[in-house]
Design a protein around this motif. Structure first.
Motif, PDB file in Angstrom:
ATOM      1  N   LYS A  10    -144.857 -59.073  -8.702  1.00 41.15           N
ATOM      2  CA  LYS A  10    -144.375 -58.949 -10.265  1.00 41.15           C
ATOM      3  C   LYS A  10    -144.170 -57.890 -10.729  1.00 41.15           C
ATOM      4  O   LYS A  10    -144.506 -57.606 -12.026  1.00 41.15           O
ATOM      5  CB  LYS A  10    -145.378 -59.936 -11.103  1.00 41.15           C
ATOM      6  N   THR A  11    -144.247 -56.742  -9.990  1.00 43.17           N
ATOM      7  CA  THR A  11    -144.236 -55.218 -10.347  1.00 43.17           C
ATOM      8  C   THR A  11    -142.233 -55.196 -10.672  1.00 43.17           C
ATOM      9  O   THR A  11    -141.602 -55.669 -10.169  1.00 43.17           O
ATOM     10  CB  THR A  11    -144.251 -54.502  -9.372  1.00 43.17           C
ATOM     11  N   LEU A  12    -142.201 -54.393 -11.993  1.00 39.94           N
ATOM     12  CA  LEU A  12    -140.970 -54.282 -12.705  1.00 39.94           C
ATOM     13  C   LEU A  12    -140.459 -52.982 -11.915  1.00 39.94           C
ATOM     14  O   LEU A  12    -141.150 -51.891 -12.388  1.00 39.94           O
ATOM     15  CB  LEU A  12    -141.012 -54.325 -14.119  1.00 39.94           C
ATOM     16  N   THR A  13    -139.269 -52.795 -11.729  1.00 41.15           N
ATOM     17  CA  THR A  13    -138.871 -51.538 -11.132  1.00 41.15           C
ATOM     18  C   THR A  13    -137.273 -51.357 -11.960  1.00 41.15           C
ATOM     19  O   THR A  13    -136.469 -52.268 -12.088  1.00 41.15           O
ATOM     20  CB  THR A  13    -138.298 -51.666  -9.600  1.00 41.15           C
TER      21      THR A  13
ATOM     22  N   LEU B 292    -130.615 -50.731 -14.109  1.00 39.48           N
ATOM     23  CA  LEU B 292    -131.010 -52.092 -13.402  1.00 39.48           C
ATOM     24  C   LEU B 292    -132.658 -52.314 -13.564  1.00 39.48           C
ATOM     25  O   LEU B 292    -133.367 -51.301 -13.320  1.00 39.48           O
ATOM     26  CB  LEU B 292    -130.835 -52.253 -11.857  1.00 39.48           C
ATOM     27  N   GLU B 293    -133.058 -53.597 -13.756  1.00 38.69           N
ATOM     28  CA  GLU B 293    -134.503 -53.979 -13.940  1.00 38.69           C
ATOM     29  C   GLU B 293    -134.528 -54.923 -12.886  1.00 38.69           C
ATOM     30  O   GLU B 293    -133.884 -56.110 -13.139  1.00 38.69           O
ATOM     31  CB  GLU B 293    -134.623 -54.272 -15.283  1.00 38.69           C
ATOM     32  N   ILE B 294    -135.577 -54.813 -12.032  1.00 40.95           N
ATOM     33  CA  ILE B 294    -135.763 -55.889 -11.090  1.00 40.95           C
ATOM     34  C   ILE B 294    -137.327 -56.242 -10.962  1.00 40.95           C
ATOM     35  O   ILE B 294    -138.136 -55.217 -10.994  1.00 40.95           O
ATOM     36  CB  ILE B 294    -135.274 -55.471  -9.780  1.00 40.95           C
ATOM     37  N   LYS B 295    -137.446 -57.330 -11.042  1.00 41.44           N
ATOM     38  CA  LYS B 295    -139.058 -57.883 -11.145  1.00 41.44           C
ATOM     39  C   LYS B 295    -139.345 -58.423  -9.930  1.00 41.44           C
ATOM     40  O   LYS B 295    -138.351 -59.351  -9.267  1.00 41.44           O
ATOM     41  CB  LYS B 295    -139.281 -58.963 -12.006  1.00 41.44           C
ATOM     42  N   CYS B 296    -140.082 -58.001  -8.873  1.00 38.65           N
ATOM     43  CA  CYS B 296    -140.542 -58.195  -7.573  1.00 38.65           C
ATOM     44  C   CYS B 296    -141.009 -59.805  -7.492  1.00 38.65           C
ATOM     45  O   CYS B 296    -142.136 -60.061  -8.475  1.00 38.65           O
ATOM     46  CB  CYS B 296    -141.382 -57.418  -6.970  1.00 38.65           C
ATOM     47  N   PRO B 297    -140.443 -60.745  -6.769  1.00 39.38           N
ATOM     48  CA  PRO B 297    -140.959 -62.164  -6.904  1.00 39.38           C
ATOM     49  C   PRO B 297    -142.373 -62.191  -6.389  1.00 39.38           C
ATOM     50  O   PRO B 297    -143.045 -63.084  -6.557  1.00 39.38           O
ATOM     51  CB  PRO B 297    -139.996 -62.858  -6.147  1.00 39.38           C
ATOM     52  N   ARG B 298    -142.730 -61.431  -5.463  1.00 41.41           N
ATOM     53  CA  ARG B 298    -144.154 -61.459  -4.867  1.00 41.41           C
ATOM     54  C   ARG B 298    -145.317 -60.757  -5.698  1.00 41.41           C
ATOM     55  O   ARG B 298    -146.300 -61.498  -5.946  1.00 41.41           O
ATOM     56  CB  ARG B 298    -144.135 -60.677  -3.595  1.00 41.41           C
TER      57      ARG B 298
ATOM     58  N   MET C  84    -132.996 -51.361  -1.334  1.00 46.71           N
ATOM     59  CA  MET C  84    -134.166 -50.804  -2.339  1.00 46.71           C
ATOM     60  C   MET C  84    -135.551 -52.001  -2.122  1.00 46.71           C
ATOM     61  O   MET C  84    -135.255 -52.988  -2.044  1.00 46.71           O
ATOM     62  CB  MET C  84    -133.709 -51.170  -3.780  1.00 46.71           C
ATOM     63  N   ARG C  85    -136.793 -51.283  -1.999  1.00 49.36           N
ATOM     64  CA  ARG C  85    -137.905 -51.939  -1.681  1.00 49.36           C
ATOM     65  C   ARG C  85    -138.887 -51.696  -2.933  1.00 49.36           C
ATOM     66  O   ARG C  85    -138.854 -50.768  -3.582  1.00 49.36           O
ATOM     67  CB  ARG C  85    -138.514 -51.591  -0.359  1.00 49.36           C
ATOM     68  N   CYS C  86    -139.608 -52.755  -3.220  1.00 44.92           N
ATOM     69  CA  CYS C  86    -140.766 -52.801  -4.089  1.00 44.92           C
ATOM     70  C   CYS C  86    -141.520 -51.477  -3.759  1.00 44.92           C
ATOM     71  O   CYS C  86    -142.067 -51.595  -2.742  1.00 44.92           O
ATOM     72  CB  CYS C  86    -141.345 -53.936  -3.988  1.00 44.92           C
ATOM     73  N   ALA C  87    -142.033 -50.802  -4.839  1.00 41.91           N
ATOM     74  CA  ALA C  87    -143.099 -49.628  -4.608  1.00 41.91           C
ATOM     75  C   ALA C  87    -144.316 -50.006  -4.443  1.00 41.91           C
ATOM     76  O   ALA C  87    -145.207 -49.265  -3.761  1.00 41.91           O
ATOM     77  CB  ALA C  87    -142.851 -48.795  -5.957  1.00 41.91           C
ATOM     78  N   ALA C  88    -144.730 -51.259  -4.943  1.00 39.75           N
ATOM     79  CA  ALA C  88    -146.129 -51.760  -4.709  1.00 39.75           C
ATOM     80  C   ALA C  88    -146.193 -52.548  -3.395  1.00 39.75           C
ATOM     81  O   ALA C  88    -147.495 -52.266  -2.844  1.00 39.75           O
ATOM     82  CB  ALA C  88    -146.491 -52.619  -6.097  1.00 39.75           C
ATOM     83  N   CYS C  89    -145.412 -53.358  -3.071  1.00 39.02           N
ATOM     84  CA  CYS C  89    -145.758 -54.147  -1.970  1.00 39.02           C
ATOM     85  C   CYS C  89    -144.471 -54.091  -0.602  1.00 39.02           C
ATOM     86  O   CYS C  89    -144.890 -54.701   0.404  1.00 39.02           O
ATOM     87  CB  CYS C  89    -145.677 -55.747  -2.328  1.00 39.02           C
ATOM     88  N   ALA C  90    -143.676 -53.344  -0.805  1.00 35.23           N
ATOM     89  CA  ALA C  90    -142.512 -52.940   0.064  1.00 35.23           C
ATOM     90  C   ALA C  90    -141.697 -54.179   0.389  1.00 35.23           C
ATOM     91  O   ALA C  90    -141.045 -54.132   1.229  1.00 35.23           O
ATOM     92  CB  ALA C  90    -143.259 -52.515   1.238  1.00 35.23           C
TER      93      ALA C  90
END
Length: 50
Positions: free
Chosen positions: A30-33, A22-28, A1-7
């Motif tokens: 900060k987008t919440l998926t 599942l709720e995952i916050k991108c460390p790069r 699974m990749r972040c929709a904003a920064c991949a």
């Protein structure tokens, strides 16, 4: 699974790995998926003759 904003790669999993929400916050960026499992539609009941 990749972040929709920064991949950025967020996680890898096999098919039945995630059973709940599942709720995952991108460390790069900060987008919440939020991932939710697919739910099967409710079974249709046969119509009754009245």
């Amino acid at each position: 699974m990749r972040c929709a904003a920064c991949a950025r790669l967020l996680f890898k999993a096999s098919d039945p790995a995630a059973l709940g929400c599942l709720e995952i916050k991108c460390p790069r960026c900060k987008t919440l998926t939020i991932l939710r499992p697919n739910q099967s539609p409710e079974p249709k009941r046969p119509e009754r003759d009245e």
